[in-house]
Scaffold this motif. Sequence first.
Motif: not given
Length: 350
Positions: A277-279, A287-293, A329-330, A335-336
């Motif tokens: 979910p956002q934020n 806040n979680l900030s992620y990448t998923s290659q 930075n967040s 969106p889901i």
Amino acid sequence: MIHLALFATLAFPVLSQNLTAAISNQQNLTQFSNLTSSAANFTTILNNQGQNATLFVPINSAYTYQNNSGMVSVNVTSPFLNQSISNALNLTNLLSYHLIPGQSLQLNVSNSSSQMLFHTPESRNQSVEIFYTALNDTQAVMLPGNNSQVLIVHNHNDTNPYIKFGPYKEANVLQGGNATNGVWYSLDSVLVPPRNLSFTLLQANLTMMYSILKASNMSNQLENTPGVTLFAPIDSAFPSNFNASNMTMANSFIQNYTVISNKTAYYSPLFLNNSIPQNEATMAGQNLSYTSQNWSNITVNGSQIVNSDILTMNGVVQMIDKFFNNNMNSTALPPIQAPAGASFWKQVFG
């Protein structure tokens, strides 16, 4: 490309037997068949599945022994502890963790006996999917919405599919077949249901994180709250002067690396499908900030997940290679999105 999708179809001969009868006719599955006959509750669950169920069945060599009283000693190798299933409730829970109700999974099984003991990142070219099992005993599982415990199934492109359970153990799918009320697949390991967070951290050799949890005054909360995701740095990530016994520092650390959600724990497929979910934030408000290659390259706040989806009774541990980058930075998260046909997303996110 690694993605979340419905697994490819593999045609099995259509049989006139139900799952109980079908596995009883398999010479290398007699141990599991004998166990089901000792667990009337599970047999009832299994026979009430209608036409759609998936049953994972450990082969005989996956067990150490079974005695006349119904006690089974599961051959669980290091770093797991040997466990005995000594009463009807625990036996039903063990068997229920091998059953996915309501879905007949079609996995890419080559019926080959050649398997990897543990899949390296280079070998992880696969689809990854979450499925609810029939394990719903409230003494054994505490997930959001009173949901049952999950299995995370990896459908491999190069070798047979496998199920990761615990920190360093995988059950390879060997063969499969049809029945009137679903499909069955044989496994080379017994699927041991997840345990509590403290036990799991020790299993994973996350001794610093375990010490921090015990030094904090939050252990009881994290052990008994549904939907806990703990991002746990490996021991070598901690500086030598880190004081894991200081309660104030321990509380702060736990809050910075824990997310509690009333919808779901954050398993790796949710990162892969951009479904966090956002934020979403940690207990400390970060806040979680992620990448998923791809499945073997997921980063969260600058830290890479090096051992994913270590399941617990009430959530999941994601092992990371270093501390979070607190100065990051967040960023707005997507969106889901729920892939069609994936019941986990429909049940969790509506």
